[in-house]
Design a protein around this motif. Structure first.
Motif, PDB file in Angstrom:
ATOM      1  N   ILE A  68       1.077  -0.975  -0.020  1.00  0.00           N
ATOM      2  CA  ILE A  68      -0.072  -0.077   0.102  1.00  0.00           C
ATOM      3  C   ILE A  68       0.982   1.438  -0.004  1.00  0.00           C
ATOM      4  O   ILE A  68       1.666   1.568   0.915  1.00  0.00           O
ATOM      5  CB  ILE A  68      -0.759   0.169   1.284  1.00  0.00           C
ATOM      6  N   VAL A  69       0.909   2.015  -1.145  1.00  0.00           N
ATOM      7  CA  VAL A  69       1.571   3.409  -1.320  1.00  0.00           C
ATOM      8  C   VAL A  69       0.761   4.254  -0.242  1.00  0.00           C
ATOM      9  O   VAL A  69      -0.554   4.512  -0.612  1.00  0.00           O
ATOM     10  CB  VAL A  69       1.772   3.739  -2.536  1.00  0.00           C
ATOM     11  N   ILE A  70       1.640   4.955   0.894  1.00  0.00           N
ATOM     12  CA  ILE A  70       0.651   5.799   1.702  1.00  0.00           C
ATOM     13  C   ILE A  70       0.776   7.292   0.943  1.00  0.00           C
ATOM     14  O   ILE A  70      -0.060   8.003   1.137  1.00  0.00           O
ATOM     15  CB  ILE A  70       1.456   5.921   3.054  1.00  0.00           C
ATOM     16  N   THR A  84       3.560   1.240   3.097  1.00  0.00           N
ATOM     17  CA  THR A  84       3.366   0.006   4.247  1.00  0.00           C
ATOM     18  C   THR A  84       2.949  -1.154   3.838  1.00  0.00           C
ATOM     19  O   THR A  84       2.455  -1.271   2.562  1.00  0.00           O
ATOM     20  CB  THR A  84       2.159   0.834   5.262  1.00  0.00           C
ATOM     21  N   ALA A  85       2.938  -2.153   4.620  1.00  0.00           N
ATOM     22  CA  ALA A  85       2.453  -3.618   4.480  1.00  0.00           C
ATOM     23  C   ALA A  85       1.042  -3.669   4.289  1.00  0.00           C
ATOM     24  O   ALA A  85       0.458  -3.148   4.988  1.00  0.00           O
ATOM     25  CB  ALA A  85       3.187  -4.505   5.367  1.00  0.00           C
ATOM     26  N   VAL A  86       0.735  -4.616   3.260  1.00  0.00           N
ATOM     27  CA  VAL A  86      -0.861  -4.946   3.484  1.00  0.00           C
ATOM     28  C   VAL A  86      -0.982  -5.951   4.076  1.00  0.00           C
ATOM     29  O   VAL A  86      -0.457  -6.874   4.716  1.00  0.00           O
ATOM     30  CB  VAL A  86      -1.140  -5.717   2.182  1.00  0.00           C
ATOM     31  N   THR A  97       1.719   3.581  10.627  1.00  0.00           N
ATOM     32  CA  THR A  97       3.026   4.264  11.501  1.00  0.00           C
ATOM     33  C   THR A  97       4.262   3.327  11.201  1.00  0.00           C
ATOM     34  O   THR A  97       5.475   3.911  11.412  1.00  0.00           O
ATOM     35  CB  THR A  97       2.738   4.171  13.115  1.00  0.00           C
ATOM     36  N   THR A  98       4.292   2.384  10.553  1.00  0.00           N
ATOM     37  CA  THR A  98       5.486   1.510  10.121  1.00  0.00           C
ATOM     38  C   THR A  98       5.368   1.609   8.474  1.00  0.00           C
ATOM     39  O   THR A  98       4.319   1.321   7.932  1.00  0.00           O
ATOM     40  CB  THR A  98       5.555   0.077  10.664  1.00  0.00           C
ATOM     41  N   LEU A 115      13.900   1.068   1.423  1.00  0.00           N
ATOM     42  CA  LEU A 115      14.749   1.957   2.604  1.00  0.00           C
ATOM     43  C   LEU A 115      14.056   1.692   4.071  1.00  0.00           C
ATOM     44  O   LEU A 115      12.821   2.551   4.030  1.00  0.00           O
ATOM     45  CB  LEU A 115      14.951   3.208   2.238  1.00  0.00           C
ATOM     46  N   THR A 116      14.419   1.107   4.896  1.00  0.00           N
ATOM     47  CA  THR A 116      13.262   0.595   5.911  1.00  0.00           C
ATOM     48  C   THR A 116      13.406   1.472   7.239  1.00  0.00           C
ATOM     49  O   THR A 116      12.730   1.550   8.114  1.00  0.00           O
ATOM     50  CB  THR A 116      13.758  -0.644   6.544  1.00  0.00           C
ATOM     51  N   THR A 117      14.373   2.730   7.139  1.00  0.00           N
ATOM     52  CA  THR A 117      14.534   3.623   8.268  1.00  0.00           C
ATOM     53  C   THR A 117      14.452   5.107   7.504  1.00  0.00           C
ATOM     54  O   THR A 117      14.943   5.265   6.642  1.00  0.00           O
ATOM     55  CB  THR A 117      15.483   3.419   9.211  1.00  0.00           C
ATOM     56  N   ASP A 118      14.222   5.964   8.435  1.00  0.00           N
ATOM     57  CA  ASP A 118      14.196   7.586   8.131  1.00  0.00           C
ATOM     58  C   ASP A 118      15.525   7.791   7.615  1.00  0.00           C
ATOM     59  O   ASP A 118      16.122   8.499   6.690  1.00  0.00           O
ATOM     60  CB  ASP A 118      13.577   8.320   9.175  1.00  0.00           C
ATOM     61  N   ASP A 119      16.672   7.071   8.616  1.00  0.00           N
ATOM     62  CA  ASP A 119      18.002   7.598   8.335  1.00  0.00           C
ATOM     63  C   ASP A 119      18.510   6.920   7.062  1.00  0.00           C
ATOM     64  O   ASP A 119      19.178   7.814   6.442  1.00  0.00           O
ATOM     65  CB  ASP A 119      18.979   6.893   9.490  1.00  0.00           C
TER      66      ASP A 119
END
Length: 138
Positions: A68-70, A84-86, A97-98, A115-119
């Protein structure tokens, strides 16, 4: 005279209702595709399905970024995507939130992600000298 006009009006209303019903069943289907930039578009079929496609690829029906594209943003020739994951079942709501980030280079169709983190995302943006200002929700 009154009953003749009333009868004709009822017949017209019934015929119009039948015509609209036939059109809604057999008429053109609504397109849920929104162009983003270059050949890329977001397809939103329902609240649990929003993904990115490249309409000019060899397989345009295959998503570049799965559901799912947020939200997404653009900068130069790049598209940034939050995904986010379906959930496993329809009874479970998506966890907004994830999420993961994706970067799509529209000039050469190169995709960076997830890319799994904001960093990780910020580091990749600095490496590519990208700055995304406005995120558009899906």
């Amino acid at each position: 005279m009154f009953f003749k006009i009333l009868g004709n009006t009822i017949v017209v209303v019934i015929l119009l209702s039948i015509a609209l019903t036939i059109y809604s069943v057999f008429g053109p289907k609504e397109d849920f595709t929104t162009p983003i930039m270059a050949n890329y578009a977001i397809v939103k079929e329902n609240s649990r399905s929003a993904y990115i496609i490249n309409s000019k690829s060899a397989t345009p029906e295959t998503p570049v970024v799965e559901s799912i594209v947020i939200s997404y943003a653009t900068s130069g020739k790049f598209i940034a995507v939050k995904q986010t994951a379906v959930p496993e079942t329809k009874e479970i709501k998506p966890d907004y939130t994830t999420y993961s980030y994706w970067l799509i280079n529209t000039a050469d169709d190169q995709v960076f992600g997830p890319l799994t983190t904001d960093d990780d995302f910020n580091a990749k943006c600095q490496e590519l000298e990208l700055n995304f200002q406005e995120w558009i929700g899906t």
